[in-house]
Design a protein around this motif. Structure first.
Motif, PDB file in Angstrom:
ATOM      1  N   LEU A 391       0.853  -1.184   0.000  1.00 53.04           N
ATOM      2  CA  LEU A 391       0.000   0.000   0.000  1.00 53.04           C
ATOM      3  C   LEU A 391       0.887   1.231   0.000  1.00 53.04           C
ATOM      4  N   ILE A 392       0.614   2.145  -0.910  1.00 51.42           N
ATOM      5  CA  ILE A 392       1.391   3.377  -1.062  1.00 51.42           C
ATOM      6  C   ILE A 392       0.498   4.555  -0.700  1.00 51.42           C
ATOM      7  N   ARG A 393       0.969   5.377   0.250  1.00 51.65           N
ATOM      8  CA  ARG A 393       0.180   6.545   0.650  1.00 51.65           C
ATOM      9  C   ARG A 393       0.809   7.816   0.067  1.00 51.65           C
ATOM     10  N   CYS A 394       0.063   8.488  -0.788  1.00 54.17           N
ATOM     11  CA  CYS A 394       0.421   9.822  -1.255  1.00 54.17           C
ATOM     12  C   CYS A 394      -0.466  10.817  -0.511  1.00 54.17           C
ATOM     13  N   GLY A 395      -0.252  12.093  -0.742  1.00 57.55           N
ATOM     14  CA  GLY A 395      -1.012  13.076   0.007  1.00 57.55           C
ATOM     15  C   GLY A 395      -2.509  12.922  -0.135  1.00 57.55           C
ATOM     16  N   ARG A 396      -2.973  12.713  -1.368  1.00 62.72           N
ATOM     17  CA  ARG A 396      -4.412  12.649  -1.630  1.00 62.72           C
ATOM     18  C   ARG A 396      -4.843  11.306  -2.219  1.00 62.72           C
TER      19      ARG A 396
END
Length: 404
Positions: A391-396
């Motif tokens: 799982l990759i979390r970017c800002g939005r």
């Protein structure tokens, strides 16, 4: 679904491969998850991508089939969000909006939901730079709330707070350091009441506490403001410290065997300390100092007898854990804000701009994959690893990568 399969799913306990419970998993960025992807792109092994409410810099956490993460919204980050998604499909299961009790004008230089939440079998705990600390059950019901900025003083910082939560068996560990009343706090998981509080020196930093076991007892380790310190997890009593460091305000400590490895932007302050001792152990427990390696934003990774550091220009250093001898140095695409991940024989370096480089763990730099995602101006802030999925979390955005 037949009755036997339902009973099997209900009675089968969760394994560590289906959990990612806090910042850096269990605090070490190690994963035993099976079938993690090695290659991906916008068109390959991208299972789903969902847009998020607001903006956030925290990592996702996972318990079973649920993903939890946080974000903020508004000119003064006055709206706080805790969201829950279904791991398989990315469907939003629930989202809770809360009002921030302390606000700070949103800007590129301040934290935006930076502290990573934590989850256990009963609750998800979320902390924001507003000082608001929440506990929800897995269905999204609010169980308790604390307003720490109101209780202990407003935060005095130019860049906000970034320290993530850690968990012991009984407590949520909260680490607050700023130019005001700074403290390490243990909050009872069930009631939300204080178990203990230890006052700390004023300063500033984005490091997170980690939990270590030494001689059968749990200790809380912090690295910030020129020193490293260990505290008894049951009482908050300070056990030992190392002083005289520089630049150790962003990378968090890492544990390997009986050593705690400290990352720093200062060459002389990347070091290994042997656990144990009492009082000031600066002259007695430091086992080595790196000559060239530095760690700018992401935390050092300790794995299979080696230590990996990444600096702000994307230089990767690999050192021997026991001796501190540098074994190799190479360059990756850019710097990393998300900490590297160790899984099986592989090390994943998630660069801030969206390129992930995968190396074989070992005493020579063997790059085996380069993977690029189009982030459209976004950044990779954090990751989680569970069976068959990254799982990759970017800002939005939240992205699931999977070969299945």
């Amino acid at each position: 679904m037949n009755l036997m399969l339902i009973l099997f799913l209900l009675l089968t306990p969760l394994t560590s491969e289906s959990r990612w419970t806090a910042f850096r998993g269990t605090g070490d960025s190690h994963s035993t998850a099976r079938n993690l992807p090695l290659e991906w792109s916008d068109k390959k092994n991208l299972a789903w991508s969902v847009n998020l409410t607001g903006y956030g810099q925290s990592s996702p956490v996972v318990w079973g089939n649920k993903i939890f993460l946080t974000s903020t919204q508004g000119e003064n980050k006055e709206r706080l969000f805790v969201s829950c998604f279904y791991l398989k499909s990315g469907k939003k299961l629930w989202e809770k909006k809360q009002a921030a009790t302390y606000t700070m004008k949103d800007a590129n230089t301040v934290s935006k939901a930076a502290p990573t939440p934590a989850v256990d079998e009963r609750r998800v705990y979320a902390f924001f730079e507003s000082g608001d600390l929440f506990a929800f059950d897995h269905k999204g019901e609010l169980l308790w709330q604390r307003k720490l900025a109101g209780e202990y003083g407003a935060y005095k910082t130019n860049h906000g707070l970034g320290s993530s939560l850690a968990l012991t068996e009984q407590a949520v560990i909260v680490f607050v350091v700023h130019q005001g009343h700074s403290y390490l706090l243990a909050v009872d998981k069930k009631s939300g009441r204080n178990l203990w509080m230890t006052d700390l020196a004023e300063g500033g930093g984005w490091t997170s506490p980690i939990i270590a076991s030494h001689q059968g007892s749990a200790q809380i380790l912090i690295s910030v403001n020129g020193r490293v310190a260990a505290f008894e997890a049951a009482t908050g009593r300070e056990l030992w410290s190392v002083k005289g460091l520089k630049g150790n305000n962003i990378p968090s400590p890492s544990i390997g065997d009986d050593l705690v490895v400290i990352g720093s932007s200062d060459k002389g302050s990347n070091l290994a300390i042997q656990l144990g001792g009492a009082g000031d152990v600066s002259e007695t427990r430091v086992r080595w100092r790196a000559k060239e390696a530095t760690s700018s934003f992401c935390s050092p990774l300790v794995y299979k007898g080696l230590v990996y550091f990444v600096n702000k220009v994307g230089a990767v250093f690999c050192l021997d854990l026991k001796t501190g001898e540098q074994l190799w140095q190479t360059r990756i695409e850019s710097d990393c804000w998300a900490s590297p991940l160790a899984a099986g024989d592989h090390i994943y370096f998630f660069t801030v701009e969206g390129v992930t480089e995968v190396f074989r763990a070992g005493t020579s730099p063997e790059r085996i994959a380069r993977n690029e995602l189009s982030l459209n101006g976004g950044r990779i802030y954090g990751i989680a690893a569970v069976d068959s999925a990254l799982l990759i979390r970017c800002g939005r955005r939240l992205i699931k990568l999977s070969e299945r």
